[in-house]
Scaffold this motif. Structure first.
Motif, PDB file in Angstrom:
ATOM      1  N   PHE A  52     -10.408   6.344  -4.073  1.00 55.89           N
ATOM      2  CA  PHE A  52      -9.585   6.785  -2.959  1.00 55.89           C
ATOM      3  C   PHE A  52     -10.504   6.825  -1.942  1.00 55.89           C
ATOM      4  O   PHE A  52     -10.449   6.539  -0.634  1.00 55.89           O
ATOM      5  CB  PHE A  52      -9.256   8.270  -3.366  1.00 55.89           C
ATOM      6  N   LYS A  73       1.268   6.804  -7.055  1.00 53.70           N
ATOM      7  CA  LYS A  73       0.425   7.529  -7.669  1.00 53.70           C
ATOM      8  C   LYS A  73       0.505   9.119  -7.200  1.00 53.70           C
ATOM      9  O   LYS A  73       0.165   9.741  -8.089  1.00 53.70           O
ATOM     10  CB  LYS A  73      -1.267   7.332  -7.230  1.00 53.70           C
ATOM     11  N   TYR A  74       0.903   9.286  -6.103  1.00 48.76           N
ATOM     12  CA  TYR A  74       0.788  10.758  -5.430  1.00 48.76           C
ATOM     13  C   TYR A  74       2.063  11.364  -5.001  1.00 48.76           C
ATOM     14  O   TYR A  74       1.961  12.556  -4.921  1.00 48.76           O
ATOM     15  CB  TYR A  74      -0.326  10.484  -4.395  1.00 48.76           C
ATOM     16  N   ASP A  75       3.105  10.519  -4.584  1.00 50.64           N
ATOM     17  CA  ASP A  75       4.297  11.108  -3.998  1.00 50.64           C
ATOM     18  C   ASP A  75       5.343  10.348  -4.426  1.00 50.64           C
ATOM     19  O   ASP A  75       6.042   9.659  -3.575  1.00 50.64           O
ATOM     20  CB  ASP A  75       3.857  11.104  -2.615  1.00 50.64           C
ATOM     21  N   PRO A  76       5.866  10.194  -5.712  1.00 52.39           N
ATOM     22  CA  PRO A  76       6.966   9.364  -6.322  1.00 52.39           C
ATOM     23  C   PRO A  76       8.177   9.827  -5.938  1.00 52.39           C
ATOM     24  O   PRO A  76       9.123   9.884  -7.098  1.00 52.39           O
ATOM     25  CB  PRO A  76       6.313   9.244  -7.563  1.00 52.39           C
ATOM     26  N   GLN A  77       8.451  10.300  -4.736  1.00 52.10           N
ATOM     27  CA  GLN A  77       9.732  10.582  -4.253  1.00 52.10           C
ATOM     28  C   GLN A  77      10.512   9.229  -4.166  1.00 52.10           C
ATOM     29  O   GLN A  77       9.999   8.157  -3.657  1.00 52.10           O
ATOM     30  CB  GLN A  77       9.860  11.553  -3.191  1.00 52.10           C
ATOM     31  N   TRP A  85      -8.668  14.890   1.492  1.00 48.92           N
ATOM     32  CA  TRP A  85      -7.316  14.128   1.328  1.00 48.92           C
ATOM     33  C   TRP A  85      -6.931  13.717   0.210  1.00 48.92           C
ATOM     34  O   TRP A  85      -5.651  13.772  -0.297  1.00 48.92           O
ATOM     35  CB  TRP A  85      -7.242  13.054   2.446  1.00 48.92           C
ATOM     36  N   GLN A  89      10.639  17.638  -9.515  1.00 47.42           N
ATOM     37  CA  GLN A  89      11.533  16.627 -10.449  1.00 47.42           C
ATOM     38  C   GLN A  89      11.744  17.431 -11.519  1.00 47.42           C
ATOM     39  O   GLN A  89      13.200  17.342 -12.046  1.00 47.42           O
ATOM     40  CB  GLN A  89      10.783  15.417 -10.462  1.00 47.42           C
ATOM     41  N   ASP A  93       2.123   1.795  -3.555  1.00 45.85           N
ATOM     42  CA  ASP A  93       0.763   1.999  -4.423  1.00 45.85           C
ATOM     43  C   ASP A  93       0.456   3.444  -4.297  1.00 45.85           C
ATOM     44  O   ASP A  93       0.436   4.059  -5.144  1.00 45.85           O
ATOM     45  CB  ASP A  93      -0.159   1.182  -4.004  1.00 45.85           C
ATOM     46  N   PHE A  94       0.526   4.001  -2.893  1.00 41.16           N
ATOM     47  CA  PHE A  94      -0.012   5.267  -2.733  1.00 41.16           C
ATOM     48  C   PHE A  94       1.309   6.352  -3.408  1.00 41.16           C
ATOM     49  O   PHE A  94       0.863   7.469  -3.944  1.00 41.16           O
ATOM     50  CB  PHE A  94      -0.247   5.557  -1.175  1.00 41.16           C
ATOM     51  N   MET A 127      -0.168  17.253  -4.126  1.00 33.40           N
ATOM     52  CA  MET A 127       1.342  16.382  -3.781  1.00 33.40           C
ATOM     53  C   MET A 127       1.661  15.816  -5.245  1.00 33.40           C
ATOM     54  O   MET A 127       3.019  16.064  -5.696  1.00 33.40           O
ATOM     55  CB  MET A 127       1.229  15.274  -2.906  1.00 33.40           C
ATOM     56  N   ALA A 128       0.945  15.263  -5.991  1.00 31.96           N
ATOM     57  CA  ALA A 128       1.639  14.688  -7.290  1.00 31.96           C
ATOM     58  C   ALA A 128       1.688  15.830  -8.339  1.00 31.96           C
ATOM     59  O   ALA A 128       2.852  15.917  -8.941  1.00 31.96           O
ATOM     60  CB  ALA A 128       0.085  13.963  -7.988  1.00 31.96           C
ATOM     61  N   TRP A 145       1.526  12.210   3.266  1.00 38.56           N
ATOM     62  CA  TRP A 145      -0.238  12.330   2.855  1.00 38.56           C
ATOM     63  C   TRP A 145      -0.978  10.791   2.957  1.00 38.56           C
ATOM     64  O   TRP A 145      -2.047  10.914   3.135  1.00 38.56           O
ATOM     65  CB  TRP A 145      -0.376  12.924   1.572  1.00 38.56           C
ATOM     66  N   HIS A 146      -0.140  10.133   2.695  1.00 34.21           N
ATOM     67  CA  HIS A 146      -0.636   8.601   3.038  1.00 34.21           C
ATOM     68  C   HIS A 146      -0.971   8.319   4.325  1.00 34.21           C
ATOM     69  O   HIS A 146      -2.029   8.090   4.665  1.00 34.21           O
ATOM     70  CB  HIS A 146       0.405   7.484   2.333  1.00 34.21           C
ATOM     71  N   ALA A 206      -8.973   7.214   7.408  1.00 31.51           N
ATOM     72  CA  ALA A 206      -9.636   5.756   7.410  1.00 31.51           C
ATOM     73  C   ALA A 206     -10.334   5.631   8.960  1.00 31.51           C
ATOM     74  O   ALA A 206     -11.228   5.318   9.164  1.00 31.51           O
ATOM     75  CB  ALA A 206      -8.915   4.926   6.765  1.00 31.51           C
ATOM     76  N   TYR A 263     -10.147   5.352   1.747  1.00 34.00           N
ATOM     77  CA  TYR A 263      -9.863   6.405   2.989  1.00 34.00           C
ATOM     78  C   TYR A 263     -10.880   7.182   3.480  1.00 34.00           C
ATOM     79  O   TYR A 263     -10.252   7.630   4.610  1.00 34.00           O
ATOM     80  CB  TYR A 263      -8.525   7.130   2.484  1.00 34.00           C
ATOM     81  N   VAL A 281       5.381  17.232  -6.581  1.00 32.43           N
ATOM     82  CA  VAL A 281       6.401  16.340  -6.988  1.00 32.43           C
ATOM     83  C   VAL A 281       6.883  16.552  -8.383  1.00 32.43           C
ATOM     84  O   VAL A 281       8.301  16.635  -8.554  1.00 32.43           O
ATOM     85  CB  VAL A 281       6.036  14.846  -6.391  1.00 32.43           C
ATOM     86  N   PHE A 296      12.511   8.278  -1.798  1.00 31.72           N
ATOM     87  CA  PHE A 296      12.533   7.809  -0.339  1.00 31.72           C
ATOM     88  C   PHE A 296      11.249   7.185  -0.021  1.00 31.72           C
ATOM     89  O   PHE A 296      11.140   6.369   0.832  1.00 31.72           O
ATOM     90  CB  PHE A 296      12.858   8.787   0.755  1.00 31.72           C
ATOM     91  N   GLU A 315       0.782  -1.121   0.226  1.00 27.55           N
ATOM     92  CA  GLU A 315       0.137   0.060   0.037  1.00 27.55           C
ATOM     93  C   GLU A 315       0.790   1.364   0.037  1.00 27.55           C
ATOM     94  O   GLU A 315       0.552   2.505  -0.682  1.00 27.55           O
ATOM     95  CB  GLU A 315      -0.822  -0.011   1.190  1.00 27.55           C
ATOM     96  N   ALA A 347      -3.679  14.627  -2.025  1.00 25.28           N
ATOM     97  CA  ALA A 347      -2.866  13.908  -2.634  1.00 25.28           C
ATOM     98  C   ALA A 347      -2.564  14.387  -4.160  1.00 25.28           C
ATOM     99  O   ALA A 347      -1.475  14.281  -4.644  1.00 25.28           O
ATOM    100  CB  ALA A 347      -3.275  12.468  -2.499  1.00 25.28           C
ATOM    101  N   CYS A 359      -1.910  10.634   6.228  1.00 23.50           N
ATOM    102  CA  CYS A 359      -3.224  11.496   6.671  1.00 23.50           C
ATOM    103  C   CYS A 359      -4.156  10.420   6.207  1.00 23.50           C
ATOM    104  O   CYS A 359      -5.222  10.413   6.746  1.00 23.50           O
ATOM    105  CB  CYS A 359      -2.870  12.823   5.912  1.00 23.50           C
ATOM    106  N   ALA A 360      -4.238   9.898   5.017  1.00 22.71           N
ATOM    107  CA  ALA A 360      -5.313   9.209   4.339  1.00 22.71           C
ATOM    108  C   ALA A 360      -5.692   7.945   5.370  1.00 22.71           C
ATOM    109  O   ALA A 360      -6.695   7.849   5.482  1.00 22.71           O
ATOM    110  CB  ALA A 360      -4.812   8.623   2.966  1.00 22.71           C
TER     111      ALA A 360
END
Lengths: 155, 155
Positions: free
Chosen positions: B28, A31-35, B57, B72, A27-28, B64-65, A57-58, A65, B32, B68, A37, A24, B61, A60-61
């Motif tokens: 989403f 999609k949303y924070d492809p850095q 949220w 980049q 996956d998150f 954030m996408a 942000w994940h 939940a 969540y 990022v 680390f 997960e 996200a 937070c999500a």
């Protein structure tokens, strides 16, 4: 149903259990924070995180939940949220962590423009399985008033 | 690479284009934020949102996408973020909306405890295709310093 009138200022609730899986997290982040680390073991090892961690942000999500599950268990008449203050990611969240929530209602007031609506502020804290705080924030929650004709107190 | 020294205080950047799909909103929210007004057409029609809207949220996200992608593109030496202030969901985000971002650097400073690191605050605004603001927040970004041996200015 739990209405505005039923929300006690000062009370702390503890609830939730969220197992953070590597699948997960990846996956998150993809999609949303492809850095690096958040996605790549080698890249993460070179940072102060040390290994792959969840996007903030994940976290937070995942917190949301737990909050929604708790609202639904309490049948709270929630109407959404205008926003969040003082959001802090205090420690990284790693795959394998198990998260839980604590919330304390700080204050509440009726809306003057929409008497059928109340707003309450909660301090939200999320802990990992070692009871280390990983996230803190103050949420502003909108909730239905049971008796919209009741006078709105000053203050 | 773009380092701390290269981040100009006061400059505004505009970037990003994110098409919000109904499928992604439902996906989403079901994971969540499974509140009726994010998942169910009939339930949403009865609320002040009027129709299905994205989880706040999820809007974070998607923002954030865009952030990022922009980091980049600029090859910014980012090191994550300790947190967010004054997050406000100003208008609902609906399936079919197209989002974009504007950021303005408000201030920056070197870390005293970690001279290889700087921190900068940015006002982030997200707009829909009608140029209506849907989200605002102040981010705190950590970024590598090019020259960690340079003296840290007072103030």
């Amino acid at each position: 149903m739990q209405y505005f009138e039923d929300i006690p200022v000062g009370r702390t609730n503890s609830f939730g259990r969220y197992e953070v899986t590597r699948e997960e997290v990846l996956d998150f982040a993809s999609k949303y924070d492809p850095q690096g680390f958040h996605l790549d073991d080698e890249a993460a090892a070179k940072t102060h995180f040390g290994r792959i961690s969840a996007s903030g942000w994940h976290t937070c999500a995942m917190t949301m939940a737990m909050l929604v599950e708790n609202m639904q268990n309490n049948r709270q008449a929630g109407l959404g949220s205008p926003g969040i203050d003082n959001l802090r990611w205090m420690k990284p969240v790693f795959p394998g962590d198990v998260l839980r929530c604590e919330t304390t209602v700080i204050e509440k007031r009726r809306s003057r423009s929409r008497p059928e609506m109340g707003i309450f502020k909660s301090q939200i804290r999320v802990f990992n399985q070692n009871d280390e705080p990983v996230l803190e924030m103050v949420s502003n929650g909108l909730v239905q008033v049971r008796d919209p004709d009741a006078p709105i107190a000053d203050g």
